[in-house]
Design a protein around this motif. Structure first.
Motif, PDB file in Angstrom:
ATOM      1  N   LEU A   1      -4.571  -3.084  30.060  1.00 54.87           N
ATOM      2  CA  LEU A   1      -5.707  -2.527  29.325  1.00 54.87           C
ATOM      3  C   LEU A   1      -5.431  -2.673  27.833  1.00 54.87           C
ATOM      4  N   LYS A   2      -6.427  -3.174  27.091  1.00 48.99           N
ATOM      5  CA  LYS A   2      -6.203  -3.575  25.698  1.00 48.99           C
ATOM      6  C   LYS A   2      -7.089  -2.801  24.722  1.00 48.99           C
ATOM      7  N   GLY A   3      -7.267  -1.506  24.992  1.00 51.23           N
ATOM      8  CA  GLY A   3      -8.074  -0.682  24.086  1.00 51.23           C
ATOM      9  C   GLY A   3      -9.474  -0.476  24.614  1.00 51.23           C
ATOM     10  N   VAL A   4      -9.588   0.271  25.713  1.00 55.26           N
ATOM     11  CA  VAL A   4     -10.872   0.488  26.383  1.00 55.26           C
ATOM     12  C   VAL A   4     -11.514   1.781  25.900  1.00 55.26           C
ATOM     13  N   ASP A   5     -12.775   1.716  25.546  1.00 51.63           N
ATOM     14  CA  ASP A   5     -13.600   2.887  25.235  1.00 51.63           C
ATOM     15  C   ASP A   5     -14.662   3.022  26.317  1.00 51.63           C
ATOM     16  N   ILE A   6     -14.895   4.249  26.765  1.00 57.32           N
ATOM     17  CA  ILE A   6     -15.919   4.465  27.787  1.00 57.32           C
ATOM     18  C   ILE A   6     -16.448   5.888  27.662  1.00 57.32           C
ATOM     19  N   GLU A   7     -17.738   6.057  27.922  1.00 55.18           N
ATOM     20  CA  GLU A   7     -18.349   7.391  27.907  1.00 55.18           C
ATOM     21  C   GLU A   7     -19.365   7.476  29.044  1.00 55.18           C
TER      22      GLU A   7
ATOM     23  N   SER B   1     -10.610  -9.770  40.011  1.00 58.54           N
ATOM     24  CA  SER B   1      -9.328  -9.148  40.290  1.00 58.54           C
ATOM     25  C   SER B   1      -8.385  -9.363  39.110  1.00 58.54           C
ATOM     26  N   GLY B   2      -7.665  -8.308  38.749  1.00 61.36           N
ATOM     27  CA  GLY B   2      -6.751  -8.406  37.616  1.00 61.36           C
ATOM     28  C   GLY B   2      -7.373  -8.084  36.283  1.00 61.36           C
ATOM     29  N   ALA B   3      -8.661  -7.716  36.263  1.00 63.60           N
ATOM     30  CA  ALA B   3      -9.331  -7.417  34.996  1.00 63.60           C
ATOM     31  C   ALA B   3      -8.914  -6.066  34.430  1.00 63.60           C
ATOM     32  N   GLY B   4      -8.333  -5.195  35.278  1.00 60.50           N
ATOM     33  CA  GLY B   4      -7.903  -3.878  34.808  1.00 60.50           C
ATOM     34  C   GLY B   4      -8.755  -2.729  35.307  1.00 60.50           C
ATOM     35  N   LYS B   5      -9.682  -3.000  36.220  1.00 61.30           N
ATOM     36  CA  LYS B   5     -10.640  -1.985  36.668  1.00 61.30           C
ATOM     37  C   LYS B   5      -9.950  -0.785  37.328  1.00 61.30           C
ATOM     38  N   SER B   6      -9.135  -1.059  38.331  1.00 59.30           N
ATOM     39  CA  SER B   6      -8.498   0.028  39.069  1.00 59.30           C
ATOM     40  C   SER B   6      -7.493   0.777  38.198  1.00 59.30           C
ATOM     41  N   THR B   7      -6.791   0.045  37.339  1.00 57.03           N
ATOM     42  CA  THR B   7      -5.858   0.710  36.414  1.00 57.03           C
ATOM     43  C   THR B   7      -6.605   1.690  35.526  1.00 57.03           C
TER      44      THR B   7
ATOM     45  N   LEU C   1     -17.989   7.444  38.849  1.00 54.94           N
ATOM     46  CA  LEU C   1     -17.504   6.214  38.246  1.00 54.94           C
ATOM     47  C   LEU C   1     -16.905   5.390  39.375  1.00 54.94           C
ATOM     48  N   ILE C   2     -17.454   4.198  39.582  1.00 55.52           N
ATOM     49  CA  ILE C   2     -17.140   3.397  40.766  1.00 55.52           C
ATOM     50  C   ILE C   2     -16.622   2.026  40.351  1.00 55.52           C
ATOM     51  N   VAL C   3     -15.462   1.664  40.865  1.00 53.36           N
ATOM     52  CA  VAL C   3     -14.974   0.293  40.758  1.00 53.36           C
ATOM     53  C   VAL C   3     -15.382  -0.435  42.029  1.00 53.36           C
ATOM     54  N   THR C   4     -16.073  -1.558  41.885  1.00 59.57           N
ATOM     55  CA  THR C   4     -16.582  -2.236  43.079  1.00 59.57           C
ATOM     56  C   THR C   4     -16.766  -3.731  42.846  1.00 59.57           C
ATOM     57  N   HIS C   5     -16.595  -4.490  43.926  1.00 51.67           N
ATOM     58  CA  HIS C   5     -17.005  -5.893  43.949  1.00 51.67           C
ATOM     59  C   HIS C   5     -18.371  -6.045  44.629  1.00 51.67           C
ATOM     60  N   ASN C   6     -18.903  -4.943  45.134  1.00 47.60           N
ATOM     61  CA  ASN C   6     -20.135  -4.988  45.904  1.00 47.60           C
ATOM     62  C   ASN C   6     -21.344  -4.958  44.957  1.00 47.60           C
TER      63      ASN C   6
ATOM     64  N   MET D   1     -15.712  -5.763  33.133  1.00 49.50           N
ATOM     65  CA  MET D   1     -14.374  -5.874  32.543  1.00 49.50           C
ATOM     66  C   MET D   1     -13.843  -7.296  32.683  1.00 49.50           C
ATOM     67  N   ARG D   2     -13.145  -7.719  31.631  1.00 46.21           N
ATOM     68  CA  ARG D   2     -12.475  -9.022  31.663  1.00 46.21           C
ATOM     69  C   ARG D   2     -11.219  -8.927  30.791  1.00 46.21           C
ATOM     70  N   ASP D   3     -10.101  -9.289  31.365  1.00 43.78           N
ATOM     71  CA  ASP D   3      -8.845  -9.348  30.616  1.00 43.78           C
ATOM     72  C   ASP D   3      -8.535  -8.033  29.885  1.00 43.78           C
ATOM     73  N   GLY D   4      -8.772  -6.921  30.574  1.00 46.55           N
ATOM     74  CA  GLY D   4      -8.341  -5.631  30.045  1.00 46.55           C
ATOM     75  C   GLY D   4      -9.254  -4.965  29.059  1.00 46.55           C
ATOM     76  N   VAL D   5     -10.472  -5.495  28.898  1.00 42.89           N
ATOM     77  CA  VAL D   5     -11.447  -4.858  28.005  1.00 42.89           C
ATOM     78  C   VAL D   5     -12.814  -4.845  28.682  1.00 42.89           C
ATOM     79  N   ILE D   6     -13.675  -3.922  28.260  1.00 45.12           N
ATOM     80  CA  ILE D   6     -15.062  -3.906  28.698  1.00 45.12           C
ATOM     81  C   ILE D   6     -15.835  -4.854  27.807  1.00 45.12           C
ATOM     82  N   VAL D   7     -16.454  -5.851  28.408  1.00 37.88           N
ATOM     83  CA  VAL D   7     -17.081  -6.915  27.619  1.00 37.88           C
ATOM     84  C   VAL D   7     -18.600  -6.779  27.540  1.00 37.88           C
ATOM     85  N   ASP D   8     -19.191  -5.990  28.438  1.00 37.54           N
ATOM     86  CA  ASP D   8     -20.654  -5.891  28.416  1.00 37.54           C
ATOM     87  C   ASP D   8     -21.050  -4.709  29.279  1.00 37.54           C
ATOM     88  N   GLY D   9     -22.266  -4.221  29.112  1.00 35.10           N
ATOM     89  CA  GLY D   9     -22.799  -3.157  29.946  1.00 35.10           C
ATOM     90  C   GLY D   9     -24.295  -3.189  29.937  1.00 35.10           C
TER      91      GLY D   9
END
Length: 219
Positions: A17-23, A36-42, A192-197, A210-218
């Motif tokens: 995780l490279k500095g994630v902000d979330i609200e 997979s590996g983007a950092g979601k579950s972490t 708050l749900i982590v999912t591939h579905n 998420m991509r490479d440890g950051v949130i890139v869009d929403g």
């Protein structure tokens, strides 16, 4: 309701995780998607206090939770946070009813009140006739609904769900989607749900990528 700022986490030399902000607002259902590996579950585990960030701050209802430790942290987590995981994590020696009751017993709530609440939840989830069955006597979909009831027993502020449909067939996955939607719409439960579905993500109020440890869009 839930706010996290500049969350970082490394495992050895690997920056997960490279500095994630979330609200997240109360009553909101938010999904996090990504490869997979983007950092979601972490991220989910850190926000749920199952892991510690290397840096950053987390608040739940204005309570700073990243500094809580030991028994105070365990008590806060039990009362304010519910979890639903891919593989249910039900205790095999206990009945469905007992599995649902465990967080309430840990919280010290009167046993009669916990049992009544658990029975109400099992009834709401269509499991009244399965209350005394042990996990190995339940289908995968039934086990996951027991896990949802357990997550709800202490009326938590937020439920964290990590790939909750990942071990379910398509029919049971759709039923779980409907259940989450009902809990949000009728009971204003926050998720708050982590999912591939993609179907589950589409039901959410917002989807974060998420991509490479950051949130890139929403959206």
């Amino acid at each position: 309701m839930l706010k996290a700022v500049n969350i970082t986490r490394k495992y050895g030399q690997l920056e997960v995780l490279k500095g994630v902000d979330i609200e997240i607002k109360k009553g909101e259902m938010v999904s996090i998607v990504g490869s997979s590996g983007a950092g979601k579950s972490t991220l989910l585990h850190i926000l749920g206090t199952l892991d510690k960030p290397d840096s950053g701050s987390i608040w739940l209802n204005d309570q700073s939770i990243d500094q809580l430790k030991g028994e105070k942290l365990a008590a806060f987590r039990n009362l304010h946070i519910g979890f639903v995981f891919q593989f249910h994590h039900l205790l095999p020696e206990f009945s469905a009813l007992e599995n649902v009751c465990i967080p309430g017993w840990i919280a010290g709530t009167a046993k009669k009140d916990v049992k009544n609440r658990a029975l109400e939840l099992l009834s709401m989830l269509g499991l009244s006739d399965r209350a005394e069955h042990k996990p190995n006597q339940l289908s995968g979909g039934e086990q996951q609904r027991v896990a949802v009831a357990r997550a709800l027993i202490n009326q938590p502020d937020i439920i964290f769900a990590d790939e909750p449909t990942g071990n379910l067939d398509s029919t049971n996955a759709k039923e779980l989607h409907k259940l989450f939607g009902t809990l949000r719409d009728q009971f204003h439960q926050t998720f708050l749900i982590v999912t591939h579905n993609e179907e589950l993500a589409a039901l959410s109020d917002r989807t974060l990528y998420m991509r490479d440890g950051v949130i890139v869009d929403g959206v």
